[in-house]
Design a protein around this motif. Structure first.
Motif, PDB file in Angstrom:
ATOM      1  N   PHE A   1     -13.435   4.515   9.607  1.00  0.00           N
ATOM      2  CA  PHE A   1     -14.785   5.044   9.376  1.00  0.00           C
ATOM      3  C   PHE A   1     -14.702   6.453   8.759  1.00  0.00           C
ATOM      4  CE2 PHE A   1     -18.592   7.324  10.566  1.00  0.00           C
ATOM      5  CZ  PHE A   1     -19.589   6.418  10.284  1.00  0.00           C
ATOM      6  N   LEU A   2     -13.809   7.284   9.319  1.00  0.00           N
ATOM      7  CA  LEU A   2     -13.666   8.643   8.771  1.00  0.00           C
ATOM      8  C   LEU A   2     -13.134   8.601   7.335  1.00  0.00           C
ATOM      9  CD1 LEU A   2     -12.244  10.737  11.767  1.00  0.00           C
ATOM     10  CD2 LEU A   2     -14.596  10.353  11.090  1.00  0.00           C
ATOM     11  N   ARG A   3     -12.182   7.693   7.088  1.00  0.00           N
ATOM     12  CA  ARG A   3     -11.615   7.588   5.722  1.00  0.00           C
ATOM     13  C   ARG A   3     -12.687   7.171   4.720  1.00  0.00           C
ATOM     14  NH1 ARG A   3      -6.346   4.002   6.022  1.00  0.00           N
ATOM     15  NH2 ARG A   3      -6.027   4.747   3.901  1.00  0.00           N
ATOM     16  N   LEU A   4     -13.637   6.369   5.184  1.00  0.00           N
ATOM     17  CA  LEU A   4     -14.760   6.020   4.299  1.00  0.00           C
ATOM     18  C   LEU A   4     -15.588   7.273   3.995  1.00  0.00           C
ATOM     19  CD1 LEU A   4     -15.852   2.700   6.012  1.00  0.00           C
ATOM     20  CD2 LEU A   4     -15.252   2.897   3.596  1.00  0.00           C
ATOM     21  N   CYS A   5     -15.728   8.146   5.008  1.00  0.00           N
ATOM     22  CA  CYS A   5     -16.561   9.350   4.837  1.00  0.00           C
ATOM     23  C   CYS A   5     -15.986  10.297   3.788  1.00  0.00           C
ATOM     24  CB  CYS A   5     -16.715  10.091   6.164  1.00  0.00           C
ATOM     25  SG  CYS A   5     -17.747   9.220   7.336  1.00  0.00           S
ATOM     26  N   TYR A   6     -14.655  10.382   3.682  1.00  0.00           N
ATOM     27  CA  TYR A   6     -14.108  11.266   2.638  1.00  0.00           C
ATOM     28  C   TYR A   6     -13.544  10.468   1.453  1.00  0.00           C
ATOM     29  CZ  TYR A   6      -9.693  10.832   5.375  1.00  0.00           C
ATOM     30  OH  TYR A   6      -8.601  10.383   6.085  1.00  0.00           O
ATOM     31  N   ALA A   7     -14.043   9.241   1.316  1.00  0.00           N
ATOM     32  CA  ALA A   7     -13.808   8.400   0.124  1.00  0.00           C
ATOM     33  C   ALA A   7     -12.343   8.068  -0.116  1.00  0.00           C
ATOM     34  CB  ALA A   7     -14.416   9.041  -1.124  1.00  0.00           C
ATOM     35  N   GLU A   8     -11.554   8.042   0.959  1.00  0.00           N
ATOM     36  CA  GLU A   8     -10.188   7.521   0.773  1.00  0.00           C
ATOM     37  C   GLU A   8     -10.265   5.998   0.710  1.00  0.00           C
ATOM     38  OE1 GLU A   8      -7.208   8.423   3.717  1.00  0.00           O
ATOM     39  OE2 GLU A   8      -5.597   7.968   2.305  1.00  0.00           O
ATOM     40  N   LEU A   9     -11.307   5.452   1.302  1.00  0.00           N
ATOM     41  CA  LEU A   9     -11.588   4.023   1.205  1.00  0.00           C
ATOM     42  C   LEU A   9     -12.998   3.852   0.661  1.00  0.00           C
ATOM     43  CD1 LEU A   9     -10.280   2.946   4.747  1.00  0.00           C
ATOM     44  CD2 LEU A   9      -9.074   2.681   2.571  1.00  0.00           C
ATOM     45  N   LEU A  10     -13.214   2.753  -0.007  1.00  0.00           N
ATOM     46  CA  LEU A  10     -14.560   2.473  -0.523  1.00  0.00           C
ATOM     47  C   LEU A  10     -15.145   1.289   0.233  1.00  0.00           C
ATOM     48  CD1 LEU A  10     -14.126   2.791  -4.383  1.00  0.00           C
ATOM     49  CD2 LEU A  10     -15.299   4.363  -2.852  1.00  0.00           C
ATOM     50  N   PRO A  11     -16.440   1.318   0.506  1.00  0.00           N
ATOM     51  CA  PRO A  11     -17.038   0.205   1.252  1.00  0.00           C
ATOM     52  C   PRO A  11     -16.919  -1.112   0.496  1.00  0.00           C
ATOM     53  CG  PRO A  11     -18.724   1.738   0.458  1.00  0.00           C
ATOM     54  CD  PRO A  11     -17.412   2.364   0.163  1.00  0.00           C
TER      55      PRO A  11
ATOM     56  N   ARG B   1     -13.464  18.654  -1.109  1.00  0.00           N
ATOM     57  CA  ARG B   1     -13.515  20.108  -0.898  1.00  0.00           C
ATOM     58  C   ARG B   1     -14.750  20.492  -0.077  1.00  0.00           C
ATOM     59  NH1 ARG B   1     -12.827  21.251  -6.891  1.00  0.00           N
ATOM     60  NH2 ARG B   1     -10.973  20.015  -7.238  1.00  0.00           N
ATOM     61  N   ARG B   2     -15.691  19.570   0.017  1.00  0.00           N
ATOM     62  CA  ARG B   2     -16.895  19.860   0.815  1.00  0.00           C
ATOM     63  C   ARG B   2     -16.809  19.251   2.207  1.00  0.00           C
ATOM     64  NH1 ARG B   2     -22.274  19.005  -2.628  1.00  0.00           N
ATOM     65  NH2 ARG B   2     -23.078  20.224  -0.871  1.00  0.00           N
ATOM     66  N   VAL B   3     -15.719  18.501   2.423  1.00  0.00           N
ATOM     67  CA  VAL B   3     -15.519  17.861   3.734  1.00  0.00           C
ATOM     68  C   VAL B   3     -14.163  18.321   4.276  1.00  0.00           C
ATOM     69  CG1 VAL B   3     -15.313  15.671   4.963  1.00  0.00           C
ATOM     70  CG2 VAL B   3     -16.828  15.832   2.985  1.00  0.00           C
ATOM     71  N   GLY B   4     -14.187  19.061   5.378  1.00  0.00           N
ATOM     72  CA  GLY B   4     -12.921  19.477   5.989  1.00  0.00           C
ATOM     73  C   GLY B   4     -12.487  18.410   6.978  1.00  0.00           C
ATOM     74  N   VAL B   5     -11.221  18.016   6.873  1.00  0.00           N
ATOM     75  CA  VAL B   5     -10.744  16.934   7.745  1.00  0.00           C
ATOM     76  C   VAL B   5      -9.578  17.421   8.603  1.00  0.00           C
ATOM     77  CG1 VAL B   5      -9.904  14.556   7.840  1.00  0.00           C
ATOM     78  CG2 VAL B   5     -11.373  15.265   5.948  1.00  0.00           C
ATOM     79  N   VAL B   6      -9.691  17.178   9.913  1.00  0.00           N
ATOM     80  CA  VAL B   6      -8.549  17.420  10.812  1.00  0.00           C
ATOM     81  C   VAL B   6      -7.955  16.041  11.085  1.00  0.00           C
ATOM     82  CG1 VAL B   6      -7.799  18.345  13.041  1.00  0.00           C
ATOM     83  CG2 VAL B   6      -9.761  19.362  11.865  1.00  0.00           C
ATOM     84  N   HIS B   7      -6.825  15.775  10.450  1.00  0.00           N
ATOM     85  CA  HIS B   7      -6.218  14.446  10.583  1.00  0.00           C
ATOM     86  C   HIS B   7      -5.479  14.334  11.911  1.00  0.00           C
ATOM     87  CE1 HIS B   7      -7.011  13.380   6.378  1.00  0.00           C
ATOM     88  NE2 HIS B   7      -6.779  14.662   6.125  1.00  0.00           N
ATOM     89  N   GLN B   8      -5.403  13.096  12.374  1.00  0.00           N
ATOM     90  CA  GLN B   8      -4.712  12.827  13.640  1.00  0.00           C
ATOM     91  C   GLN B   8      -3.260  13.321  13.570  1.00  0.00           C
ATOM     92  OE1 GLN B   8      -5.173   8.735  14.616  1.00  0.00           O
ATOM     93  NE2 GLN B   8      -4.600   8.984  16.749  1.00  0.00           N
ATOM     94  N   ASP B   9      -2.629  13.077  12.417  1.00  0.00           N
ATOM     95  CA  ASP B   9      -1.227  13.471  12.273  1.00  0.00           C
ATOM     96  C   ASP B   9      -1.100  14.772  11.472  1.00  0.00           C
ATOM     97  OD1 ASP B   9      -2.175  12.319  10.022  1.00  0.00           O
ATOM     98  OD2 ASP B   9      -0.560  10.884   9.745  1.00  0.00           O
ATOM     99  N   THR B  10      -2.131  15.537  11.428  1.00  0.00           N
ATOM    100  CA  THR B  10      -2.247  16.887  10.835  1.00  0.00           C
ATOM    101  C   THR B  10      -1.928  17.002   9.332  1.00  0.00           C
ATOM    102  OG1 THR B  10      -0.059  17.566  11.626  1.00  0.00           O
ATOM    103  CG2 THR B  10      -1.946  18.104  13.016  1.00  0.00           C
ATOM    104  N   GLN B  11      -0.972  16.269   8.804  1.00  0.00           N
ATOM    105  CA  GLN B  11      -0.727  16.223   7.350  1.00  0.00           C
ATOM    106  C   GLN B  11      -0.463  17.594   6.728  1.00  0.00           C
ATOM    107  OE1 GLN B  11      -0.584  13.327   5.784  1.00  0.00           O
ATOM    108  NE2 GLN B  11      -2.044  11.894   6.637  1.00  0.00           N
TER     109      GLN B  11
END
Lengths: 224, 309
Positions: A44-54, A79-89
């Motif tokens: 769901f989060l990946r959809l929010c920052y467009a790493e996946l497309l619906p 750049r308008r969405v800050g993401v804290v990834h589970q594995d920090t990246q």
């Protein structure tokens, strides 16, 4: 900011992981996303920052249909969405300070060293500015990830199980930082299965709790 | 997943990124790859060094073929061998025949010092030519319209039986063909070296980008544009290719320059090297290597970025 209408997504063409989801994330809102492991919170989060497309339905981010975004458009969205990834990246070859400043560097924005120092102090990482990511503890990595997520002053902050590997004290510290950001006007969405964290947050902010159950998004009950 | 739209990676934008200084430290986002970097520089250098020699060979054989061809086309020799009491008369007859043959611009009997010089490599200096049964040699320069060699040969046979017309075809023609083949081989070698360089740089760039797949993914996740990511890789590999090729070219040019001079080496080595403005040709090799490095790395970058959303 993020609008979803009857959105579905599946990794395989036939069996959707998420189905018929509708949601509107408003500026300044605070949401938790819960659900059992494998329910699709990270997806769901990946959809929010467009790493996946619906796969089906409509989704727009900041007024733009995500399906119509070019690759540069996707970069601009992120750049308008800050993401804290589970594995920090992090990039392990760069010191913490440079990792935190990375979104500014790759965007060609000037790095204000004073502001960067303030940000490090805010996440209590001033002493680790020159350390490399592999040298950090779990809590330090999560706080550094949060600092990187907010360095571009994004409108929306997404956090994927940010307290998953942290003890309670450290989890509370991180939660306080996220609440501070929300009070400064940022929208926050935290994916977690830690109900105690949700209860602690609800004592301080007006938070909506969403749950993914049976592939669908539901508003969680008042027990939370 | 929808096919990646990589329009932003146009050549001009990448080239600008390559030539612009990097005050923001974009290049630092790519982890250092010490051994691969040295290997790329070394390989580009070695290829450039070989390319200098292939170029020198192609140019030299070209000159050689041209020289031999033009000499073949313009001069023939008449050799007069006859008993001592007839040789003067037969030589005079040959000169008379040559004067009256259409298509011959000039006929000149080689004087004894010149014959002596021709024999010097075999008999040493101060050969008593007059004491040896050496045939008379007549150098014939052909006019532009040319002459009928067969007719002249028949006429000489009738009027001066000791005269033999040698139009050099038998021994020069194979040499000219060999020189032309060598020139073609030199050019093919240049193409092969360019292709091998491109393959090598592409492999190195692709390996580096594949090894840095996680770096690329992180950069995309934090909002880096494709051009920013690709430029960091293209800049690094193109500069390595340029640096290596410049070094290899300079070493190659120095090696060609240090070849034995004409008067010492003689023969074929006389022409192996660059002459005059020809010394500018090898300077194109680093430019070409830079272009190859640029194109190869861009291709590799496009390929990897297509796999990352």
């Amino acid at each position: 900011m993020i609008e979803m209408q009857n959105l579905s997504f599946g990794y395989s063409g036939t069996d959707p992981l998420l189905a018929d989801m509708s949601l509107s994330l408003q500026p300044g809102s605070f949401h938790f996303l819960t659900g059992p492991s494998g329910a699709g919170k990270t997806t769901f989060l990946r959809l929010c920052y467009a790493e996946l497309l619906p796969s089906a339905g409509r989704m727009s981010a900041f007024g733009q249909d995500v399906r119509g975004l070019s690759r540069d458009g996707i970069a601009a969205l992120r750049r308008r969405v800050g993401v804290v990834h589970q594995d920090t990246q992090f990039l392990d070859h760069l010191p913490v300070a440079e990792n935190i400043a990375l979104p500014l560097i790759v965007s060609g924005e000037p790095v204000d060293m004073g502001a960067l120092g303030d940000l490090l102090a805010w996440v209590q990482m001033a002493g680790q500015a020159r350390a490399l990511p592999p040298e950090l503890s779990g809590g330090e990595r999560q706080r550094a990830a949060l600092a990187r997520a907010v360095v571009m002053s994004p409108d929306l902050i997404l956090a994927d199980e940010p307290t998953g590997n942290l003890d309670w004290d450290m989890s509370m510290r991180l939660l306080q930082l996220l609440i501070e950001l929300n009070r400064s006007g940022k929208a926050v969405l935290i994916a977690t299965h830690d109900l105690n964290l949700i209860r602690a947050a609800k004592q301080q902010v007006q938070a909506r709790v969403l749950r993914i159950a049976g592939k669908r998004l539901q508003l969680a009950g008042a027990d939370l | 997943m929808k096919k990646a739209d990589l329009k932003s990676l146009d050549l001009a934008a990448l080239w600008r990124g390559l030539t612009r200084p990097d005050p923001a430290g974009h290049d630092r986002v790519v982890p250092p790859t010490g051994f691969t970097a040295q290997l790329t520089v070394f390989s580009a250098g070695a290829m450039a060094f070989l390319a200098v020699f292939a170029l020198a060979l192609a140019l030299a054989t070209g000159r050689l073929a041209e020289r031999w061809s033009s000499e073949l086309a313009q001069t023939v020799t008449v050799r007069v061998s006859a008993p001592e009491d007839q040789i003067d008369r037969q030589t005079a007859t040959v000169m008379e025949v040559l004067k009256t043959t259409p298509g011959i611009a000039e006929a000149r009997q080689l004087p004894e010092p010149e014959v002596e010089k021709l024999l010097e490599p075999w008999f040493g200096p101060d050969v008593p030519v007059e004491a040896l049964p050496v045939p008379r040699l007549i150098e014939v320069t052909e006019a532009a319209e040319g002459f009928d060699a067969e007719a002249l040969r028949l006429r000489l046979q009738g009027e001066a039986p000791g005269a033999v017309l040698d139009d050099h075809t038998r021994w020069r023609q194979p040499l000219v063909s060999a020189a032309n083949r060598l020139r073609a081989l030199g050019l093919v070698s240049l193409l092969l070296i360019a292709a091998a360089s491109a393959a090598m740089i592409t492999l190195a760039a692709k390996a580096a980008m594949a090894a840095n797949g996680q770096v690329i993914r992180v950069l995309r996740l934090i909002g880096a544009r494709d051009i920013t990511i690709a430029t960091a890789f293209v800049r690094r590999f193109t500069r390595r290719a340029a640096l290596g090729a410049a070094g290899g070219t300079l070493l190659g040019m120095a090696a060609v320059w240090a070849l034995p001079p004409m008067d010492q080496a003689g023969g074929f080595l006389t022409g192996l090297g660059f002459q005059g403005w020809g010394w500018l040709w090898p300077l194109l090799i680093p430019v070409l290597a830079t272009a190859i490095g640029f194109a190869a790395t861009r291709w590799a970058a496009l390929k990897i970025l297509r796999e990352v959303r």
